[in-house]
Design a protein around this motif. Structure first.
Motif, PDB file in Angstrom:
ATOM      1  N   LEU A   1      12.259  32.698  30.438  1.00  0.00           N
ATOM      2  CA  LEU A   1      13.744  33.674  31.396  1.00  0.00           C
ATOM      3  C   LEU A   1      13.077  33.818  32.894  1.00  0.00           C
ATOM      4  O   LEU A   1      14.010  33.935  33.584  1.00  0.00           O
ATOM      5  N   THR A   2      11.192  33.955  32.764  1.00  0.00           N
ATOM      6  CA  THR A   2      10.867  34.430  34.183  1.00  0.00           C
ATOM      7  C   THR A   2      11.747  32.975  34.849  1.00  0.00           C
ATOM      8  O   THR A   2      11.680  33.376  36.416  1.00  0.00           O
ATOM      9  N   ILE A   3      10.925  31.722  34.379  1.00  0.00           N
ATOM     10  CA  ILE A   3      11.709  30.360  35.073  1.00  0.00           C
ATOM     11  C   ILE A   3      12.949  30.618  35.945  1.00  0.00           C
ATOM     12  O   ILE A   3      13.583  29.838  36.893  1.00  0.00           O
TER      13      ILE A   3
ATOM     14  N   SER B   1       0.663  35.610  13.805  1.00  0.00           N
ATOM     15  CA  SER B   1       0.813  36.463  14.784  1.00  0.00           C
ATOM     16  C   SER B   1       0.925  35.848  15.749  1.00  0.00           C
ATOM     17  O   SER B   1       1.624  36.154  17.325  1.00  0.00           O
ATOM     18  N   PHE B   2      -0.444  34.747  16.080  1.00  0.00           N
ATOM     19  CA  PHE B   2      -0.787  33.688  17.030  1.00  0.00           C
ATOM     20  C   PHE B   2       0.679  32.888  17.366  1.00  0.00           C
ATOM     21  O   PHE B   2       1.239  32.773  18.532  1.00  0.00           O
TER      22      PHE B   2
ATOM     23  N   VAL C   1       9.884  32.438  24.933  1.00  0.00           N
ATOM     24  CA  VAL C   1      10.765  32.591  25.435  1.00  0.00           C
ATOM     25  C   VAL C   1      10.844  33.767  27.431  1.00  0.00           C
ATOM     26  O   VAL C   1      11.787  33.606  28.178  1.00  0.00           O
ATOM     27  N   SER C   2       9.363  34.489  26.721  1.00  0.00           N
ATOM     28  CA  SER C   2       9.866  35.282  28.141  1.00  0.00           C
ATOM     29  C   SER C   2       9.649  34.275  29.789  1.00  0.00           C
ATOM     30  O   SER C   2      10.158  34.907  30.562  1.00  0.00           O
ATOM     31  N   VAL C   3       8.739  33.164  29.110  1.00  0.00           N
ATOM     32  CA  VAL C   3       8.390  33.383  30.633  1.00  0.00           C
ATOM     33  C   VAL C   3       9.850  31.833  31.016  1.00  0.00           C
ATOM     34  O   VAL C   3      10.156  31.496  32.275  1.00  0.00           O
TER      35      VAL C   3
ATOM     36  N   LEU D   1       7.186  34.169  21.732  1.00  0.00           N
ATOM     37  CA  LEU D   1       7.677  35.124  22.347  1.00  0.00           C
ATOM     38  C   LEU D   1       7.241  35.058  23.763  1.00  0.00           C
ATOM     39  O   LEU D   1       8.521  35.246  24.008  1.00  0.00           O
ATOM     40  N   LEU D   2       6.206  34.360  23.558  1.00  0.00           N
ATOM     41  CA  LEU D   2       5.535  34.344  25.408  1.00  0.00           C
ATOM     42  C   LEU D   2       6.625  33.196  25.943  1.00  0.00           C
ATOM     43  O   LEU D   2       7.024  32.849  26.835  1.00  0.00           O
TER      44      LEU D   2
ATOM     45  N   PHE E   1       3.380  33.689  16.841  1.00  0.00           N
ATOM     46  CA  PHE E   1       4.858  34.346  17.391  1.00  0.00           C
ATOM     47  C   PHE E   1       4.547  34.882  18.047  1.00  0.00           C
ATOM     48  O   PHE E   1       5.932  34.923  18.954  1.00  0.00           O
ATOM     49  N   PHE E   2       3.657  35.511  19.166  1.00  0.00           N
ATOM     50  CA  PHE E   2       3.019  35.386  20.402  1.00  0.00           C
ATOM     51  C   PHE E   2       3.241  33.926  21.124  1.00  0.00           C
ATOM     52  O   PHE E   2       4.823  34.173  22.377  1.00  0.00           O
TER      53      PHE E   2
END
Lengths: 168, 271
Positions: B27-29, B13-14, B23-25, B20-21, B16-17
Motif C-alpha cells: 500500500l505504501t509503494i 505469528s512471525f 500488505v502495508s508495504v 501483514l507487512l 502473519f507479521f
C-alpha cells in the motif's frame, strides 16, 4: 474480562479520532506531529493472543492511514511496533514480565520511560523511513524521527500518568 | 510434510507479521506513485463525515481572514469587470454555459502540508460532477488536482506532493518548465527544465502554462525566490515562492475543462 474488552475498544476509536482531529494538526515548528495513537499498542494487555494483537495494530494503523491518505505508512509502523513489543517488554521489565505479573498502573518511572521510548522510537523510525521513502534523505529521516519521537514520548508519558489509576 | 506444518505452526505469528507487512508495504509503494492510491483514501463517507463535522466547528476560527480573502478577490474581479466593459449580467443562464471552463466552489475539510505526499479532502464529490484530474485553485492561485472521488467527497493531490507534476511558465515570456515539489518547505515549490536562455529575475511571476488541459493558462502560482543551473548545466532550477499560504486554506474552486475529453482523445490517437 468484558470490562477489559470495552476499555480497549473505546481506546482504539478514541485514539484514532484524537490522532486525526487533534494531534495531526499540531505541526509544531511546521512539521513535527506526535503519534499518540501508539498508546493502544503500548497499553495492550501483556497476556494476549499474538496474532490478534498484530492484526489489531495493523488495523489501527490502517484506520489512521485512511484518514491521512498516506497509503500504508502508519499500518506498517504500527505493525513493526507490535511485533517487537514482547522483546521490548522483556528488556525493560525483565523478571516482572517473565512472571506474567506486569501491571501498567504500578511500575516505576524509569522502566516505563525505557519501555515507551524504545517502542516510540521504533515506530517513528519505521514511519519516516516509509514516508520519505528515499535512501538519499537519511539525515532528514533521522532528524524527523528524533524530534517527533521526543514529542510523542513526552505526550505518552503525560497521558499515561494523568489517566493511570494508582492502586497504592 | 509434517515438518513444514510444524514450521508454520511454530512461526505462525512471525509469518502473519510478514504477511501483514507485505500488505502495508504494498500500500505504501502504491501511494508513492501518481494516481494509484485507490483503496486507502479519505474520500469515503466515514472519514469524509468525520472531517466535515470537525471542519464545521474549526471553520469558525478563520472566518475573519477568510472574509478578507474573499473580499479582496471580489474587489479584484470587480475592477477587472469595470475596466474591461464586460456586460455584467445579474443572472446566470444555467442552460447554456458559454466558454470552455466551468467552476464549482468547494470547501477544504482536511488540509495537510507536513508530509511528503500531501492530500487534501474537499466536501464536493461525483454528485457535484467532480471527476478525477480536474484542477483545484483558490483565489490566490493553484492548489492541486482531484484524485479520488466518492459521491460526496473528493481527495485532492496537493501541489505539495512529491509525485505531482504540473506544467508552469514565466508570465512575461512563454518559456515553460515542470512544477514539482522536493518535500522540504511548504512555502516553496520547484520549477525545473527552464531553458538556460531564459532571462530570470528574482520576483518574476510564475503561472500555469495551459499545456495539460487541466488548468487554463495563466493561473497564478508564485514568484521566483532564487534560481540556479541544474547538474546538466543546461536548465534552470527555480525555487518558486507560492502566493497561497498552503497551511491556511478554506474556500477553493474546482475547474473543469469542457474540452478535456476531446484533447485527451486527440492525444491518444497521436500516440
Amino acid at each position: 474480562m468484558n470490562n477489559l474488552l470495552s476499555i480497549h475498544t473505546v481506546r482504539f476509536f478514541v485514539l484514532i479520532l484524537l490522532q486525526v482531529l487533534l494531534f495531526n494538526k499540531i505541526n509544531f515548528l511546521g512539521y513535527i506531529n506526535p503519534h499518540v495513537y501508539i498508546l493502544f499498542i503500548i497499553l495492550f494487555p501483556v497476556k494476549n493472543n499474538r496474532i490478534l494483537f498484530l492484526f489489531l495494530s495493523f488495523l489501527l494503523g490502517l484506520c489512521v492511514d485512511i484518514f491521512m491518505d498516506s497509503g500504508g505508512i502508519n499500518a506498517s509502523a504500527a505493525l513493526v511496533t507490535a511485533f517487537i513489543r514482547p522483546a521490548v517488554l522483556k528488556f525493560s521489565f525483565g523478571a516482572v514480565y517473565e512472571h506474567q505479573a506486569l501491571k501498567f498502573n504500578n511500575i516505576d518511572f524509569g522502566q516505563k520511560l525505557t519501555y515507551i521510548s524504545i517502542l516510540t522510537f521504533a515506530h517513528t523510525l519505521t514511519y519516516f523511513l516509509f514516508e520519505i521513502f528515499n535512501v538519499s534523505k537519511v539525515i532528514f529521516v533521522l532528524q524527523n524521527t528524533l524530534f517527533s519521537s521526543i514529542f510523542t514520548i513526552i505526550l505518552c508519558i503525560l497521558i499515561t500518568s494523568i489517566f493511570s489509576k494508582k492502586s497504592k | 510434510m509434517q515438518q513444514i506444518v510444524n514450521f508454520i505452526l511454530r512461526n505462525k505469528s512471525f509469518l502473519f507479521f510478514l504477511l501483514l507487512l507485505c500488505v502495508s508495504v504494498g500500500l505504501t509503494i502504491q501511494s508513492h506513485s501518481y494516481h494509484k492510491s485507490k483503496f486507502i483514501n479519505s474520500a469515503n463517507s466515514i472519514t469524509g463525515g468525520v472531517y466535515n463535522t470537525s471542519n464545521s466547528v474549526s471553520s469558525y476560527f478563520g472566518l475573519k481572514q477568510e472574509n478578507d480573502k474573499l473580499h479582496e478577490e471580489n474587489t479584484r474581479l470587480r475592477s477587472l469587470l469595470f475596466n474591461q466593459n464586460i456586460d455584467a449580467k445579474t443572472f446566470i443562464d444555467s442552460t447554456s454555459f458559454k466558454g470552455r471552463y466551468t467552476f464549482t466552489t468547494a470547501k477544504i475539510i482536511k488540509n495537510s502540508y507536513s508530509l511528503q505526499n500531501n492530500y487534501l479532502t474537499i466536501n464536493k464529490g461525483s454528485r457535484d460532477s467532480i471527476k478525477q484530474d480536474l484542477g483545484v485553485i483558490s483565489s490566490k492561485g493553484i492548489i492541486g488536482i482531484i484524485d479520488n472521488t466518492n459521491s460526496k467527497y473528493a481527495t485532492v493531490i496537493s501541489i505539495l506532493n512529491t509525485t505531482n507534476k504540473i506544467s508552469g511558465q514565466l508570465k512575461k515570456t512563454n518559456q515553460f518548465g515542470t512544477l514539482s515539489w522536493n518535500g522540504k518547505s511548504s512555502r516553496l515549490i520547484q520549477l525545473t527544465d527552464i531553458q538556460k536562455s531564459a532571462k530570470l529575475v528574482k520576483g518574476d511571476t510564475i503561472v500555469t502554462s495551459g499545456r495539460s488541459a487541466i488548468f487554463p493558462k495563466g493561473i497564478l502560482v508564485g514568484t521566483i525566490e532564487d534560481f540556479k543551473l541544474d547538474v546538466t548545466k543546461n536548465f534552470f532550477e527555480v525555487n518558486v515562492l507560492l502566493f497561497n499560504d498552503m497551511t491556511n486554506l478554506e474556500h477553493v474552486s474546482v475547474i473543469e475543462n469542457k474540452d478535456k475529453p476531446l484533447i485527451d482523445d486527440l492525444q491518444k490517437t497521436n500516440e
